[in-house]
Enzyme design. Structure first.
Site, PDB file in Angstrom:
ATOM      1  N   TRP A  65       0.823  -1.226   0.000  1.00 33.61           N
ATOM      2  CA  TRP A  65       0.000   0.000   0.000  1.00 33.61           C
ATOM      3  C   TRP A  65       0.843   1.256   0.000  1.00 33.61           C
ATOM      4  CZ3 TRP A  65      -4.964   2.079   0.361  1.00 33.61           C
ATOM      5  CH2 TRP A  65      -5.069   3.350   0.927  1.00 33.61           C
ATOM      6  N   ASN A  67      -0.042   5.761   0.060  1.00 32.37           N
ATOM      7  CA  ASN A  67      -0.966   6.875  -0.129  1.00 32.37           C
ATOM      8  C   ASN A  67      -0.161   8.162  -0.301  1.00 32.37           C
ATOM      9  OD1 ASN A  67      -0.761   6.208   2.823  1.00 32.37           O
ATOM     10  ND2 ASN A  67      -2.007   8.028   3.117  1.00 32.37           N
ATOM     11  N   ASP A  68      -0.143   9.073   0.627  1.00 39.36           N
ATOM     12  CA  ASP A  68       0.364  10.427   0.404  1.00 39.36           C
ATOM     13  C   ASP A  68       1.792  10.486  -0.133  1.00 39.36           C
ATOM     14  OD1 ASP A  68      -1.937  10.737   1.858  1.00 39.36           O
ATOM     15  OD2 ASP A  68      -1.164  12.347   3.106  1.00 39.36           O
ATOM     16  N   TRP A 127       2.840   9.673   9.727  1.00 43.26           N
ATOM     17  CA  TRP A 127       1.874  10.212   8.794  1.00 43.26           C
ATOM     18  C   TRP A 127       2.617  11.137   7.827  1.00 43.26           C
ATOM     19  CZ3 TRP A 127      -3.035  11.677  12.128  1.00 43.26           C
ATOM     20  CH2 TRP A 127      -3.434  10.555  12.863  1.00 43.26           C
ATOM     21  N   ASP A 194       0.402  17.269   9.110  1.00 42.97           N
ATOM     22  CA  ASP A 194       0.940  17.471   7.766  1.00 42.97           C
ATOM     23  C   ASP A 194       1.868  18.684   7.667  1.00 42.97           C
ATOM     24  OD1 ASP A 194      -0.901  15.462   7.362  1.00 42.97           O
ATOM     25  OD2 ASP A 194      -2.330  16.718   6.275  1.00 42.97           O
ATOM     26  N   TRP A 332     -10.366   8.974  -0.969  1.00 41.82           N
ATOM     27  CA  TRP A 332     -10.725   8.261   0.257  1.00 41.82           C
ATOM     28  C   TRP A 332     -12.131   7.672   0.199  1.00 41.82           C
ATOM     29  CZ3 TRP A 332      -7.199   6.543   3.277  1.00 41.82           C
ATOM     30  CH2 TRP A 332      -6.003   7.245   3.449  1.00 41.82           C
TER      31      TRP A 332
END
Length: 527
Positions: A65, A67-68, A127, A194, A332
């Site tokens: 996986w 994501n960002d 994150w 973030d 999402w």
């Protein structure tokens, strides 16, 4: 760290790799409907008889996986691209690390493995955040150390977000945690994540932009270890302003502007769910927008958590008039729905890297224009030059392919609409439509398989002036995505699609008149 429209981040990351949402996706034959597979079997199948959906020339995670994207940084003559990665995705274990890939041309990437592991401290997984190269040794880890400021959630929850520091003294390949205490503690708010850190050379300090719900907070630091709040930019109505971005760029007329960006969800207002941005000024502490309403770097349904970064030449010199950008091709709302899980054992694809420039519009405002990175030209494996094609109705071309780029300039005297049918099925019933109609340009995935089970997010629109009588389209097609750039790239559309692999045709169409598709060229790539 992207928002989840009411679904917790941990719930999403805990989802099975081959959960119920993965059904009704194509496996290569028009009638096949795959059943959910156990993760281990899904991975084994990819080595035997499962047709591959892995992108041909877009970045994809090697396994599991992603994501960002995390903003790439320039280290030792190449870009270091970090991204959120979960090696335990198929087991349902939640949490991401930072994985690294390096590239000199931003087309071909070399996997370097996990650079900042998860769960090595009591603070758990990592994150989104940002890496910087501390050339001046302001943090004391040595000149040229790579420093990461990243959000973590001590205790394993999602409601207590703080900022932590990791550092690297081997060129950003491996990192050490700077203790287990935050360098920026949460003042008692739910959204506090973030961090995007830039160097303010004019004032000799570091500046952080931080996502704080409908506010982007600004912070100062001399050493990357201690941060002080100084101001904030507030805009409501488009969800949490996530993954903020802040940079300075010179426009095509020489004017220097600051740009503040954020990933935001404007679906409820009929706006994109991608990268919103404002042009304006920044005095080192406060950002003042030229206009209150944002513009959008992409108008499709799947260009999220986007980051921009410095454009450098081979010597490392920075281009003051351009940036690069990359986004995550997913949303999402349907994050686990992809045939790459069963066929290839991964879930995670990025957009093509694009070059972004600032241009002045005829009304005196400024906007960002996008185009695919020039390095793509070096990977052309085949060119099909169709020249000028006159169309009145629908014309199926003598071309088949699943991964390619097509460019054309459509010209007409009287017309309602025109465009291309991409990844068209043999019987013509399935296709992705891209083009113009009336006063808008559009990308429509309704007539092919895609992840939006709701049916709400099928066609994206951007303004278009039909009196121009012409439009230039540059469209990148890959196995699970389409990216369309209109005219000079002020408007771009990126959407995730899952056409059957036998849907290889390409057609041109017009509505309400005829048109000439000038200089129509198809290029294929080998990366």
């Amino acid at each position: 760290m992207p928002g989840t429209s009411g679904i917790s981040r941990r719930t999403l990351f805990a989802g099975s790799a081959a959960g119920g949402a993965a059904v009704l996706l194509p496996t290569g034959t028009a009638t096949a409907v795959p059943k959910p597979k156990a993760p281990a079997k899904a991975k084994a199948k990819s080595a035997t008889n499962c047709a591959s959906y892995r992108a041909a020339y877009h970045f994809t995670v090697p396994d599991q996986w992603k994501n960002d994207p995390q903003r790439p940084v320039w280290v030792d003559g190449e870009y270091h691209y970090y991204y959120l990665y979960n090696a335990d995705y198929f087991t349902g274990v939640v949490g991401t690390a930072w994985r690294l890939a390096t590239s000199k041309d931003l087309v071909s990437f070399t996997d370097r493995g996990v650079a900042v592991p998860k769960d090595t401290t009591v603070n758990g997984d990592l994150w989104s955040g940002s890496a910087v190269v501390d050339t001046g040794n302001t943090a004391g880890f040595g000149a040229g150390a790579v420093v990461v400021i990243v959000t973590m959630s001590p205790g394993g929850g999602t409601d207590h977000q703080e900022q932590f520091l990791y550092y690297s003294t081997d060129g950003g390949l491996t990192f050490t945690n700077y203790g287990t205490h935050p360098v920026l503690s949460n003042p008692g708010v739910a959204d506090f994540r973030d961090p995007k850190v830039i160097r303010d050379e004019d004032r000799g300090r570091w500046v952080m932009a931080l996502a704080e719900n409908d506010k982007i907070g600004f912070y100062h630091s001399d050493d990357l270890k201690s941060w002080m709040y100084v101001d904030g930019f507030v805009h409501d109505g488009i969800g949490v302003l996530e993954c903020p971005d802040l940079f300075r760029v010179a426009a095509d007329d020489g004017t220097v502007k600051w740009v503040l960006g954020a990933s935001a969800n404007g679906k409820g207002s009929g706006l994109p769910n991608t990268y919103a941005y404002w042009t304006g000024s920044f005095d080192g502490s406060a950002f003042t927008a030229d206009t209150s309403d944002p513009q959008w770097l992409d108008h499709g349904w799947d260009w999220y958590a986007g980051v921009t970064f410095e454009k450098r030449d081979a010597s490392g010199a920075v281009d003051a008039g351009a940036r690069y950008a990359i986004g995550w091709v997913n949303d999402w709302d349907y994050v686990h729905t992809t045939p790459t899980i069963d066929c290839d054992g991964f879930n995670g694809t990025d957009s093509i890297v694009r070059e972004v420039t600032l241009k002045k519009a005829s009304d005196g405002t400024y906007y960002l224009a996008s185009r695919p990175v020039a390095g793509l030209d070096s990977y052309v494996s085949r060119t099909v030059d169709l020249g000028d094609v006159t169309v009145d109705g629908t014309k199926v071309l003598d071309y088949t392919g699943v991964s390619y780029e097509v460019t054309t300039e459509i010209a007409w005297s009287e017309l309602t609409g025109a465009g291309l049918q991409l990844r068209r099925s043999p019987d013509g019933g399935r296709h992705i439509d891209a083009g113009i109609y009336g006063d808008y340009a559009f990308l429509n995935r309704r007539n092919t398989v895609n992840a939006d089970a709701s049916g709400k997010w099928q066609e994206s629109h951007t303004p278009f002036d039909p009196s121009a009588g012409t439009v230039k389209l540059r469209i990148l097609v890959d196995r699970t995505s389409v990216e369309m750039f209109v005219d000079d790239g002020r408007y771009a559309h990126t959407s995730q699609v899952f056409p059957y692999l036998l849907d290889t045709r390409l057609a041109l169409f017009t509505i309400g008149g005829s048109a000439v598709f000038r200089n129509t060229v198809i290029r294929e790539f080998s990366v």
